[in-house]
Write an enzyme that holds these catalytic residues in place. Structure first.
Site, mmCIF file in Angstrom:
data_model
loop_
_atom_site.group_PDB
_atom_site.id
_atom_site.type_symbol
_atom_site.label_atom_id
_atom_site.label_comp_id
_atom_site.label_asym_id
_atom_site.label_seq_id
_atom_site.Cartn_x
_atom_site.Cartn_y
_atom_site.Cartn_z
ATOM 1 N N ARG A 10 0.924 -0.953 -0.008
ATOM 2 C CA ARG A 10 0.078 0.365 0.341
ATOM 3 C C ARG A 10 0.958 1.333 -0.038
ATOM 4 N NH1 ARG A 10 -4.436 -2.592 3.691
ATOM 5 N NH2 ARG A 10 -5.660 -3.316 2.669
ATOM 6 N N LYS A 52 -19.651 -16.581 1.239
ATOM 7 C CA LYS A 52 -21.028 -16.411 1.688
ATOM 8 C C LYS A 52 -21.653 -15.309 0.289
ATOM 9 C CE LYS A 52 -21.371 -15.943 6.703
ATOM 10 N NZ LYS A 52 -21.722 -15.208 7.577
ATOM 11 N N GLY A 85 -9.705 -9.191 -1.767
ATOM 12 C CA GLY A 85 -7.718 -8.513 -0.572
ATOM 13 C C GLY A 85 -7.902 -10.289 -0.976
HETATM 14 P P1 AMP Z 1 -14.868 -13.272 1.304
HETATM 15 O O1 AMP Z 1 -14.472 -12.703 2.254
HETATM 16 O O2 AMP Z 1 -16.462 -13.530 1.452
HETATM 17 O O3 AMP Z 1 -14.022 -12.911 -0.060
HETATM 18 O O4 AMP Z 1 -14.878 -14.742 1.726
HETATM 19 C C1 AMP Z 1 -12.875 -15.243 1.320
HETATM 20 C C2 AMP Z 1 -13.279 -16.540 2.323
HETATM 21 O O5 AMP Z 1 -13.692 -17.538 1.947
HETATM 22 C C3 AMP Z 1 -11.896 -17.297 2.419
HETATM 23 O O6 AMP Z 1 -11.307 -17.115 4.164
HETATM 24 C C4 AMP Z 1 -11.969 -18.855 1.924
HETATM 25 O O7 AMP Z 1 -11.376 -19.667 2.969
HETATM 26 C C5 AMP Z 1 -13.464 -19.403 2.827
HETATM 27 N N1 AMP Z 1 -14.161 -19.702 1.785
HETATM 28 C C6 AMP Z 1 -13.608 -19.845 0.387
HETATM 29 N N2 AMP Z 1 -14.134 -21.334 -0.263
HETATM 30 C C7 AMP Z 1 -15.249 -21.674 0.973
HETATM 31 C C8 AMP Z 1 -15.587 -23.000 1.363
HETATM 32 N N3 AMP Z 1 -15.327 -24.233 0.983
HETATM 33 N N4 AMP Z 1 -16.099 -23.531 2.551
HETATM 34 C C9 AMP Z 1 -15.861 -22.799 3.627
HETATM 35 N N5 AMP Z 1 -15.202 -20.863 3.258
HETATM 36 C C10 AMP Z 1 -14.481 -21.142 2.179
#
Ligand code: AMP
Length: 400
Positions: A31, A202, A358
């Site tokens: 950054r 999610k 990120g």
């Molecule tokens: P986000 O911050 O919404 O982009 O989510 C990222 C997070 O989603 C990461 O820490 C991943 O470990 C988690 N993630 C990705 N795929 C899975 C999965 N199949 N089950 C649980 N967590 C997941």
């Protein structure tokens, strides 16, 4: 950034919110480095540069007596490295507003740099306090916002401060300009086909993004944890996989929207299931719609990798936000790594690729591919909101 700064004091909002280890050493200075072109240009153009940033969340991690943990959150921790990178001394003031900051700013000469203390030492920063913003505005003749990472926040130093400068006295910095320009390449003038790759934990976090992408992309790939809500919504067995049971209807609705808009929605057809959420869990390849009881999907499988990579290879424009699996565990980073490589390969073949968010940025870096994609955004939440079509307060404040 065409603003005339010769012999002017320039207040620059940068994003120096870098990770520090327990010894308060910077572990990733990306950054800071991404802010250097703006700072160096302002200095070369004859400006005196006053830098301000937040670092961490000091108001959420107060000392037991309610005071600020200055040692941990001071921007003094950043000053020596900044000085090395700029190859010139960096002055410092212990409060971002008030008499010392005003005196040091007033004495600052063209070509000199002053770093202000963490703006979040004032509770008013995150509340968009006008008095704090006015106090900051008193330090300078010109305001430049180069902190894309916090452009989605209507904070005192990121947005409200701009109210105290006329249209001719404020500007985006070079990083902000390139973040906006590159996002607009995807949003406003994409070469088609436009393939959007989404992932992450999610559906609820990415709902607006998915709706928007379904609206204007040609293909939307959905990987990561959020895919399991789609499998369950279609009657699949997903074992212990992550799922938002209250979003099943919504998942079906998104699929319907895609059909109506003629957007290809690509979901995984196979997954790597684990018998525990652990880096050394036992694994098996499973069909996405029939994950055995007691198992959870933690990555996309080989058939999905092949299908997703093929779609990416066809793309002329690519946007990627979110990992394909639990990429923090090497065993479940295979899908995410494969997508990173597919995006880099497509870029080599002439596609424009934007990596925003990120975790996707971390995956690209981990694979050493940051220079093999077209643009790596510095804004996780900010880029997400920009792509969702929201007007970011930090951008609006400069334009209005
Ligand atoms: P986000 O911050 O919404 O982009 O989510 C990222 C997070 O989603 C990461 O820490 C991943 O470990 C988690 N993630 C990705 N795929 C899975 C999965 N199949 N089950 C649980 N967590 C997941």
């Amino acid at each position: 950034m065409t603003i005339d700064v010769k012999d002017k004091k320039v207040l620059v909002r940068v994003d120096f919110n870098v990770p520090l280890n327990d010894d308060l050493q910077i572990t990733d200075d990306t950054r800071i480095k991404r802010a250097l072109p703006t700072i160096n240009k302002l200095l070369a153009d004859g400006g005196a540069v006053i830098l301000m940033s937040h670092l961490g969340r000091p108001q959420k991690k107060l000392n037991e007596d309610g005071s600020i943990n200055v040692k941990k959150f001071t921007l003094r921790n950043i000053a020596p490295h900044l000085s090395t990178l700029l190859n010139r001394p960096v002055q410092f003031t212990d409060d971002c507003i008030g008499s010392d900051a005003e005196a040091k700013s007033a004495a600052l000469q063209a070509g000199e740099v002053l770093l202000l203390e963490n703006t979040r030492f004032h509770a008013g920063e995150s509340k968009g306090d006008r008095a704090l913003a006015e106090g900051l505005s008193k330090l300078a003749d010109v305001y430049v916002n180069d902190a894309f990472g916090t452009a989605h926040r209507a904070h005192a130093s990121t947005a409200v401060v701009a109210d105290f400068f006329s249209a001719e006295q404020k500007s985006f910095g070079l990083l902000m300009e390139s973040e906006i320009e590159n996002a607009d390449k995807v949003l406003k003038t994409p070469q088609r086909p436009l393939v959007a790759i989404t992932g992450g934990a999610k559906v609820s976090d990415k709902l607006l993004l998915l709706e928007r992408l379904i609206d204007f992309a040609d293909t939307v790939i959905i990987g990561g944890g959020m895919a399991y809500t789609f499998f369950k919504a279609q009657g699949g067995e997903i074992g212990n996989s992550i799922c938002e049971d209250d979003k099943l209807d919504l998942a079906l609705d998104l699929m319907k929207q895609a059909k109506e808009k003629n957007t290809k929605l690509l979901l995984p057809t196979d997954n790597i299931a684990a018998d525990a959420f652990s880096p050394d869990a036992n694994t098996q390849e499973v069909d996405s719609m029939s994950i055995p009881a007691g198992w959870e999907g933690l990555d996309i499988g080989p058939k999905s990798i092949e299908a997703f990579s093929a779609a990416v290879a066809e793309a002329k424009t690519i946007i990627w936000n979110g990992p394909m699996g639990v990429f923090e565990f090497d065993k479940f980073a295979v899908g995410t790594n494969a997508i990173a490589n597919a995006v880099a390969a497509a870029t080599k073949n002439g596609a424009f690729s934007l990596i925003g968010g990120g975790d996707s940025v971390a995956a690209i870096k981990k694979n050493g591919l940051d220079s093999e994609v077209s643009f790596v955004s510095t804004g996780g939440g900010a880029m997400l909101e920009y792509l969702e079509g929201k007007e970011l307060p930090g951008i609006k404040a400069i334009r209005s």
